[in-house]
Design an enzyme around this catalytic site. Structure first.
Site, mmCIF file in Angstrom:
data_model
loop_
_atom_site.group_PDB
_atom_site.id
_atom_site.type_symbol
_atom_site.label_atom_id
_atom_site.label_comp_id
_atom_site.label_asym_id
_atom_site.label_seq_id
_atom_site.Cartn_x
_atom_site.Cartn_y
_atom_site.Cartn_z
ATOM 1 N N ASP A 130 48.223 32.929 40.942
ATOM 2 C CA ASP A 130 47.128 33.497 40.614
ATOM 3 C C ASP A 130 46.100 32.677 41.443
ATOM 4 O O ASP A 130 46.034 31.441 41.837
ATOM 5 C CB ASP A 130 46.321 32.255 38.972
ATOM 6 C CG ASP A 130 44.457 32.087 38.822
ATOM 7 O OD1 ASP A 130 43.717 31.408 37.645
ATOM 8 O OD2 ASP A 130 43.804 33.019 39.721
ATOM 9 N N ASP A 314 41.118 37.477 44.233
ATOM 10 C CA ASP A 314 41.666 36.661 42.958
ATOM 11 C C ASP A 314 42.566 37.293 41.897
ATOM 12 O O ASP A 314 42.226 38.142 41.250
ATOM 13 C CB ASP A 314 40.321 36.411 42.511
ATOM 14 C CG ASP A 314 40.381 36.008 40.429
ATOM 15 O OD1 ASP A 314 39.809 34.567 39.872
ATOM 16 O OD2 ASP A 314 42.168 35.180 40.940
#
Ligand SMILES: Cc1noc(C)c1CN(C)Cc1cc2n(n1)CCN(c1cc(N)ncn1)C2
Length: 425
Positions: A130, A314
């Site tokens: 992430d 992201d």
């Protein structure tokens, strides 16, 4: 001793081979060796080129002087040349890692997981890499069994190299309200052959229901900037920040794919994974995210609007979240699209024809195919689909999530200053 001398001598002479890479003397004819040299009417211009990974060897400089004047070099000098060579060879950073990024659901790219190993003997978990957060946390033997539903767990007590980081705790809440918290160990950690000793492993003592029900995700590996790490009283470094000093190049790349496994690479850029040139753009690391500015967008075959869009790259977010004006411009082109309060975003008939969405990075244009822009049915079997593009107005930041990232090859360059590289593929 003879064997040693021969070995050492061989090493040294082999080492001297490097010397012949020096540009030839001016005035010789054969200077067209592709190093940017040029000959002009008896005058020559030679471009100096840095030799990558060149490591100075003082002993060898002295040794060359002995050779130059035909004086036999003493034994100790020959040994010193070899010893310095060995040290230089060890110092050249060349670790790399490469691991698969596998969609947790073959039908929809909700998230991707990548295998990692923790501890001794190694315990394998599947983590969600992430770039939008900076905590490495795992389901563990400290997670209440009522909150575990099929996830693999890390058990520090079964690892001979685990160490409790006494008095350290962490707590994180994500954009969708999901959350987790716990205590901290350090242990050996590897991703695709790249090893970090003493990586902070945040063990969950509490996870929210949305993590419990996601049995394919055993935890997260944060690849944002370490300033975002939530460990108290001392924040911890991400795996990437810990690994950087071993990498030939301080980069990792994301090659996420649509409904199939892609890869995360560490320490190198695989030319086979992209086409054309990589466009690098500046990153503002202050918010702690990979924040960059896109040069604009286009809906379908419409005009490209050159208005800059600042947002974050992201990998931990499934969708793309952009300003309302852009989102409404997109869904105006979709028959039957509505902004549904019931479903919390733009939905449309799954049978609708969707336009592709193009975004700019510098002069390069990236087109997200129409098929990526339909995320999933709002509920299993529904004929209403949820859009891959949603409004960022409620979030406060524009997010280029997986829907966009899987349309590109992305280089997360952790040099100083950091940059983001984007290439078509
Ligand atoms: C949501 C979601 N995203 O992927 C999955 C899987 C889910 C749902 N799933 C049931 C649970 C869940 C919730 C989150 N994740 N997993 C992954 C990390 N989350 C992020 C990361 C980030 N950078 N930004 C925002 N949230 C929130």
């Amino acid at each position: 001793m003879v064997a040693v001398t021969n070995l050492v001598l061989t090493t040294v002479l082999a080492g001297l081979g490097l010397a012949s890479a020096l540009p030839p003397k001016i005035g010789t004819t054969n200077i067209g060796n592709g190093n940017g040299a040029s000959l002009d009417g008896g005058r020559a211009t030679l471009k100096q080129a840095r030799r990558p990974n060149y490591r100075f060897n003082g002993a060898r400089s002295v040794y060359r002087t002995y050779l130059k004047y035909g004086v036999p070099a003493p034994e100790d000098l020959i040994k010193a040349v070899a010893h310095t060579d060995a040290l230089n060879a060890a110092a050249v950073k060349r670790d790399t890692g490469s691991a698969a990024a596998v969609p947790i659901d073959p039908r929809f790219d909700i998230a991707y997981v990548t295998p990692v190993t923790i501890g001794t003997p190694p315990q394998t978990l599947q983590l969600d890499f992430d770039t939008g957060s900076s905590d490495l946390w795992v389901f563990s033997s400290h997670t209440p069994t009522s909150q575990i539903r099929g996830q693999e767990i890390y058990t520090p007590d079964k690892s001979t190299t685990s160490k409790l980081l006494d008095g350290h705790t962490w707590s994180i809440t994500y954009g969708d309200g999901s959350a987790s918290r716990g205590n901290v160990y350090t242990d050996n950690f590897t991703v695709g052959g790249l090893a970090v000793a003493s990586q902070a492993i945040q063990c969950a003592q509490q996870v929210s229901s949305s993590f419990t029900t996601e049995e394919s995700i055993d935890g997260l590996l944060g690849l944002g900037f370490s300033t975002l790490n939530t460990v108290n009283p001392a924040s911890q470094l991400t795996f990437f920040d810990n690994a950087k000093s071993k990498l030939g190049s301080p980069v990792f790349t994301a090659d996420l794919k649509n409904k199939q496994a892609g890869t995360y690479d560490f320490g190198f850029i695989d030319k086979a994974k992209y086409t054309g040139e990589i466009t690098y753009v500046p990153v503002n690391p202050d918010p702690g995210y990979w924040t960059f500015t896109s040069s604009g967008y286009a809906v379908g075959s419409g005009n490209f609007s050159g208005s800059p869009i600042t947002g974050i790259a992201d990998t931990g977010t499934s969708l793309v979240y952009l300003p309302t004006a852009i989102v409404t411009a997109y869904y105006r082109q979709v028959q039957g699209a509505t902004n549904s309060r019931n479903y919390g975003g733009y939905v449309f008939p799954c049978s609708a024809t969707l336009p592709p969405f193009t975004f700019g990075v510098g002069e390069t244009k990236f087109t997200i195919p129409a098929s990526y822009m339909s995320y999933a049915p709002v509920t299993d079997g529904s004929s209403t689909c949820f859009g891959g593009l949603q409004s960022s107005s409620g979030i406060g930041v524009n997010i280029w999530g997986d829907v966009a990232l899987k349309a590109a090859f992305v280089v997360f360059n952790g040099a100083n200053p950091p940059t983001l590289g984007w290439a078509t593929k």
